[in-house]
Design an enzyme around this catalytic site. Structure first.
Site, PDB file in Angstrom:
ATOM      1  N   ALA A 151       0.833  -1.206   0.000  1.00 43.43           N
ATOM      2  CA  ALA A 151       0.000   0.000   0.000  1.00 43.43           C
ATOM      3  C   ALA A 151       0.860   1.246   0.000  1.00 43.43           C
ATOM      4  O   ALA A 151       2.069   1.180   0.192  1.00 43.43           O
ATOM      5  CB  ALA A 151      -0.910   0.010   1.217  1.00 43.43           C
ATOM      6  N   ASN A 152       0.218   2.380  -0.231  1.00 33.39           N
ATOM      7  CA  ASN A 152       0.868   3.688  -0.128  1.00 33.39           C
ATOM      8  C   ASN A 152       0.467   4.349   1.178  1.00 33.39           C
ATOM      9  O   ASN A 152      -0.572   4.017   1.746  1.00 33.39           O
ATOM     10  CB  ASN A 152       0.361   4.607  -1.248  1.00 33.39           C
ATOM     11  CG  ASN A 152       1.110   4.429  -2.536  1.00 33.39           C
ATOM     12  OD1 ASN A 152       0.787   3.574  -3.335  1.00 33.39           O
ATOM     13  ND2 ASN A 152       2.119   5.250  -2.725  1.00 33.39           N
ATOM     14  N   ARG A 153       1.213   5.328   1.578  1.00 27.14           N
ATOM     15  CA  ARG A 153       0.808   6.147   2.712  1.00 27.14           C
ATOM     16  C   ARG A 153      -0.279   7.105   2.259  1.00 27.14           C
ATOM     17  O   ARG A 153      -0.052   7.927   1.375  1.00 27.14           O
ATOM     18  CB  ARG A 153       1.974   7.005   3.184  1.00 27.14           C
ATOM     19  CG  ARG A 153       3.014   6.261   3.945  1.00 27.14           C
ATOM     20  CD  ARG A 153       4.005   7.263   4.516  1.00 27.14           C
ATOM     21  NE  ARG A 153       5.241   6.612   4.867  1.00 27.14           N
ATOM     22  CZ  ARG A 153       5.419   5.916   5.995  1.00 27.14           C
ATOM     23  NH1 ARG A 153       4.431   5.800   6.857  1.00 27.14           N
ATOM     24  NH2 ARG A 153       6.567   5.350   6.241  1.00 27.14           N
TER      25      ARG A 153
END
Ligand code: CTP
Ligand code: CA
Length: 227
Positions: free
Chosen positions: A33-35
């Protein structure tokens, strides 16, 4: 900013917004995932609704309530997000605030991967579709205004301007991210707006104030674009 909302400057307009991260499964218990907290995208959806628009929010996994009065579609992966965006078009305005995972695992495992002796696991990745570029470059039913974000750690204006052109966007909201930046999960955001008309650095603002101000810019641009 609240004045713009009270003026219902987007009455009768359809807006589609992406927000939050995407999760790309590795196995049933792990993901890439991304932040992204989704705070900025969700604030834009709420501000667009307050300005009278009919809003569809396509949200990745976030710990935020659905904004009232907004049709919220919950997705996990980039490909699900793309399908939900395509299904919610046509619209007058598309805003890509999501931090989409650039890659997904080529073949997610059906069972939990186990640690073991020997080498650590390596993941084969494939690139995800670019949702924003897909909308910005549409030949039919392209929204009148297509707005992207750009998260950069360096050469902010340069990279963001290149992204704007590559993805066929009218406007890019560029964020400086990385060391020292409190944008991820924080309440405030400091951005630079980049369009064909130039570069505009905004002061640090509460994410809700920034959203209201962005809605003002959008309404003003739409007023110059006949429906
Ligand atoms: N975006 C998207 N689909 C993707 C990747 C990005 O819609 N698969 C959108 C984001 O929502 C954002 C914009 O594109 O509005 C820029 O995202 P960013 O991650 O900054 O740019 P990338 O094009 O992915 O390039 P890179 O991460 O390599 O800097
Ligand atoms: Ca990216």
């Amino acid at each position: 900013a609240p004045a713009a909302a009270k003026a219902r400057v987007l009455a009768g307009r359809r807006v589609v917004i992406t927000s939050g991260p995407t999760h790309e499964p590795i196995d049933p218990v792990r993901f890439i995932a991304n932040r992204s907290s989704g705070k900025q995208g969700h604030a834009i959806a709420a501000a667009a609704r307050e300005a009278g628009a009919e809003v569809t929010l396509v949200s990745g996994p976030v710990a935020l309530p659905d904004p009232p009065g907004v049709t919220t579609v919950h997705v996990e992966t980039a490909r699900e997000m793309q399908a939900a965006v395509e299904a919610s078009l046509p619209a007058d305005i598309f805003i890509a605030a999501a931090a989409v995972a650039d890659w997904r695992v080529a073949e997610p495992a059906a069972r939990k991967l186990k640690k073991g002796p020997g080498a650590a696991a390596t993941l084969a990745l494939v690139e995800n579709p670019d949702i924003l570029a897909g909308v910005g470059r549409r030949e039919r039913d392209r929204p009148a205004l297509v707005i992207g974000f750009a998260a950069e750690t360096n050469r902010l204006v340069d990279y963001a301007q290149t992204k704007r052109l590559a993805k066929g966007c009218d406007l890019i909201v560029a964020n400086h991210v990385g060391e020292g930046s409190k944008v991820f999960g924080g309440a405030r955001n400091e951005v630079t707006l980049i369009s064909s008309e130039g570069v505009e650095a905004w002061p640090s603002l509460d994410k809700r104030e920034l959203a209201a101000r962005l809605i003002g810019v959008i309404a003003e641009r739409l007023a110059r674009t006949p429906p």
